[in-house]
Motif scaffolding. Structure first.
Motif, PDB file in Angstrom:
ATOM      1  N   ASP A   1      -5.867  24.787 -13.776  1.00  0.00           N
ATOM      2  CA  ASP A   1      -4.717  25.573 -13.333  1.00  0.00           C
ATOM      3  C   ASP A   1      -3.478  24.670 -13.277  1.00  0.00           C
ATOM      4  O   ASP A   1      -3.494  23.653 -12.595  1.00  0.00           O
ATOM      5  N   PRO A   2      -2.396  24.965 -14.006  1.00  0.00           N
ATOM      6  CA  PRO A   2      -2.210  26.203 -14.764  1.00  0.00           C
ATOM      7  C   PRO A   2      -2.808  26.170 -16.158  1.00  0.00           C
ATOM      8  O   PRO A   2      -3.033  27.214 -16.766  1.00  0.00           O
ATOM      9  N   HIS A   3      -3.077  24.956 -16.703  1.00  0.00           N
ATOM     10  CA  HIS A   3      -3.671  24.841 -18.031  1.00  0.00           C
ATOM     11  C   HIS A   3      -4.100  23.392 -18.239  1.00  0.00           C
ATOM     12  O   HIS A   3      -3.725  22.494 -17.456  1.00  0.00           O
ATOM     13  N   PRO A   4      -4.871  23.093 -19.275  1.00  0.00           N
ATOM     14  CA  PRO A   4      -5.277  21.699 -19.530  1.00  0.00           C
ATOM     15  C   PRO A   4      -4.060  20.800 -19.744  1.00  0.00           C
ATOM     16  O   PRO A   4      -3.008  21.260 -20.208  1.00  0.00           O
ATOM     17  N   PRO A   5      -4.180  19.502 -19.414  1.00  0.00           N
ATOM     18  CA  PRO A   5      -3.099  18.572 -19.721  1.00  0.00           C
ATOM     19  C   PRO A   5      -2.793  18.591 -21.213  1.00  0.00           C
ATOM     20  O   PRO A   5      -3.698  18.707 -22.036  1.00  0.00           O
ATOM     21  N   VAL A   6      -1.515  18.478 -21.547  1.00  0.00           N
ATOM     22  CA  VAL A   6      -1.092  18.470 -22.942  1.00  0.00           C
ATOM     23  C   VAL A   6      -0.630  17.066 -23.304  1.00  0.00           C
ATOM     24  O   VAL A   6       0.245  16.497 -22.641  1.00  0.00           O
ATOM     25  N   TRP A   7      -1.218  16.519 -24.347  1.00  0.00           N
ATOM     26  CA  TRP A   7      -0.822  15.224 -24.889  1.00  0.00           C
ATOM     27  C   TRP A   7      -0.266  15.432 -26.292  1.00  0.00           C
ATOM     28  O   TRP A   7      -0.731  16.310 -27.028  1.00  0.00           O
ATOM     29  N   VAL A   8       0.714  14.616 -26.658  1.00  0.00           N
ATOM     30  CA  VAL A   8       1.416  14.797 -27.928  1.00  0.00           C
ATOM     31  C   VAL A   8       1.381  13.492 -28.724  1.00  0.00           C
ATOM     32  O   VAL A   8       2.182  12.594 -28.484  1.00  0.00           O
ATOM     33  N   PRO A   9       0.462  13.356 -29.676  1.00  0.00           N
ATOM     34  CA  PRO A   9       0.461  12.181 -30.566  1.00  0.00           C
ATOM     35  C   PRO A   9       1.555  12.299 -31.622  1.00  0.00           C
ATOM     36  O   PRO A   9       1.901  13.397 -32.062  1.00  0.00           O
ATOM     37  N   SER A  10       2.085  11.159 -32.047  1.00  0.00           N
ATOM     38  CA  SER A  10       3.139  11.156 -33.053  1.00  0.00           C
ATOM     39  C   SER A  10       3.218   9.787 -33.714  1.00  0.00           C
ATOM     40  O   SER A  10       2.853   8.767 -33.122  1.00  0.00           O
ATOM     41  N   GLN A  11       3.726   9.776 -34.946  1.00  0.00           N
ATOM     42  CA  GLN A  11       4.025   8.514 -35.620  1.00  0.00           C
ATOM     43  C   GLN A  11       5.356   7.936 -35.160  1.00  0.00           C
ATOM     44  O   GLN A  11       5.694   6.808 -35.520  1.00  0.00           O
ATOM     45  N   GLY A  12       6.138   8.704 -34.409  1.00  0.00           N
ATOM     46  CA  GLY A  12       7.422   8.216 -33.929  1.00  0.00           C
ATOM     47  C   GLY A  12       8.585   9.128 -34.249  1.00  0.00           C
ATOM     48  O   GLY A  12       9.742   8.688 -34.216  1.00  0.00           O
ATOM     49  N   SER A  13       8.321  10.402 -34.539  1.00  0.00           N
ATOM     50  CA  SER A  13       9.386  11.359 -34.810  1.00  0.00           C
ATOM     51  C   SER A  13      10.323  11.467 -33.608  1.00  0.00           C
ATOM     52  O   SER A  13       9.890  11.697 -32.476  1.00  0.00           O
ATOM     53  N   ALA A  14      11.626  11.314 -33.856  1.00  0.00           N
ATOM     54  CA  ALA A  14      12.607  11.408 -32.769  1.00  0.00           C
ATOM     55  C   ALA A  14      12.558  12.773 -32.108  1.00  0.00           C
ATOM     56  O   ALA A  14      12.678  12.896 -30.884  1.00  0.00           O
ATOM     57  N   GLU A  15      12.389  13.816 -32.920  1.00  0.00           N
ATOM     58  CA  GLU A  15      12.338  15.178 -32.376  1.00  0.00           C
ATOM     59  C   GLU A  15      11.106  15.373 -31.499  1.00  0.00           C
ATOM     60  O   GLU A  15      11.171  15.982 -30.431  1.00  0.00           O
TER      61      GLU A  15
END
Length: 380
Positions: free
Chosen positions: A188-202
């Protein structure tokens, strides 16, 4: 520091010179080189290794998504996570990550992740990615729509997890008369969100804005430190101070009795993944429209596909190879330099065989994990 065992599940039992013959391990590498009997054995070996990581004391296990490549045999990572959700008893289970722009129905991902979260009683971590450029060649999705599709799919999934249904969703790419998720997530409220990236500025700015854990992949440690600093700068812009707990670094670690032994043993396998499995032309890695000019300038494609030796990778801090004391010292120095409290460790890499993988996992669990798991570093 938290240690997650991150598995790419490569097609390890192969002659890597075949990749060089065909120019790339991605998209166009002929699937006649896949032997189902070999693949079946590898899948079960790799699941055994992640289950073993749980028993050894790793804080989590990770799978991920790639398509049409021997680099990683997980086009549907939820299948592997589903197998682990029952057999992994203690560690967290992370999909790092699911490529949102590549699917036509993001609600399927919302449902899949909610099921996983229920099965493992809330130990699931949801990773959201755009997918590297090669995935757009293999799926036929327009790379120029990648960022917009990613953000809209994310918004739909989060609403499906948190907003009572049924409700209507009418976006630019996705349209639903009824959004009414069964089952809802366990957490609750939802699973943790992780964001992998190569390094995109956006992507860095977006992850900071949502206060998600940012996971940096593929890069020398000084470059990684720069990306984490950028994440903290973006967090400052939206009014909060990002902590080290919100930064995770993906790397390879190999431990042997001495530095020279570790380099000698790991060398062929580290070089295989760097020089062969990651081989792809730049236009496949970063197709036109996939990324902005600013991001293109910051991403380091020279570390992907450019020939490297195990020593050059080790010296640059892309990987950590050495004796127990060397690995501990370098990891502590890198943590202080870049500011992260989670490391996503590839204990198997490239063509590394099962016996060496097991010895490496055991050495890391015995010689490295206790030193860092018992101490806290940086702002929590």
């Amino acid at each position: 520091m938290k240690f997650f065992n991150f598995h790419l599940m490569p097609y390890a039992d192969m002659d890597v010179s075949l990749i060089r013959e065909h120019g790339s391990a991605w998209v166009t590498f002929p699937n006649r080189h896949y032997d189902p009997k070999v693949g079946a054995a590898l899948y079960n070996r790799y699941l055994d290794e992640l289950e073993y990581a749980d028993r050894l004391g790793f804080d989590g296990v990770c799978v991920n998504e790639h398509h049409q490549t021997p680099y990683g045999l997980m086009p549907v990572p939820g299948v592997m996570a589903g197998a682990l959700a029952r057999s992994v008893k203690r560690a967290k289970i992370a999909i790092l990550g699911r490529a949102l722009p590549l699917v036509n129905n993001p609600l399927n991902i919302a449902e899949e992740f909610a099921m996983l979260d229920n099965i493992c009683h809330g130990r699931f971590i949801a990773g959201f990615v755009r997918g590297i450029g090669a995935e757009y060649h293999s799926t036929g999705v327009n790379p120029a729509e990648s960022l917009a599709r990613f953000q809209e799919a994310h918004d739909l999934i989060i609403r499906a997890w948190t907003e009572p249904g049924p409700f209507e969703f009418d976006g630019e790419y996705y349209h639903y008369k009824y959004v009414n998720l069964w089952p809802r997530p366990y957490q609750d409220p939802h699973p943790p969100v992780w964001v992998p990236s190569q390094g995109s500025a956006e992507t860095i700015a977006w992850a900071a804005r949502h206060r998600y854990t940012y996971c940096q992949t593929l890069g020398a440690i000084k470059t990684v430190a720069g990306f984490f600093n950028k994440y903290r700068e973006e967090a400052d812009k939206v009014g909060y101070a990002a902590t080290w707990d919100q930064c995770a670094w993906s790397t390879t670690i190999y431990v042997a009795e001495t530095d020279e032994q570790a380099l000698r043993e790991a060398g062929p396998h580290a070089e295989a993944i760097q020089n062969e499995f990651l081989r792809m032309p730049l236009e496949m890695l970063l197709p036109p429209g996939y990324t902005s000019l600013e991001s293109f300038r910051h991403i380091q494609p020279d570390m992907i596909g450019k020939p490297q030796t195990v020593r050059s990778l080790n010296d640059a801090g892309v990987i950590i190879i050495g004796s127990p004391s060397t690995v501990r010292e370098r990891l502590a120095a890198y943590q202080e330099l870049a500011g992260f409290n989670t490391v996503l460790v590839k204990t198997q890499f490239g063509t590394l065989p099962a016996d060496m993988t097991r010895r490496n996992m055991e050495a890391i669990a015995r010689e490295v994990l206790p030193y860092f798991q018992e101490t806290a570093a940086g702002p929590a």
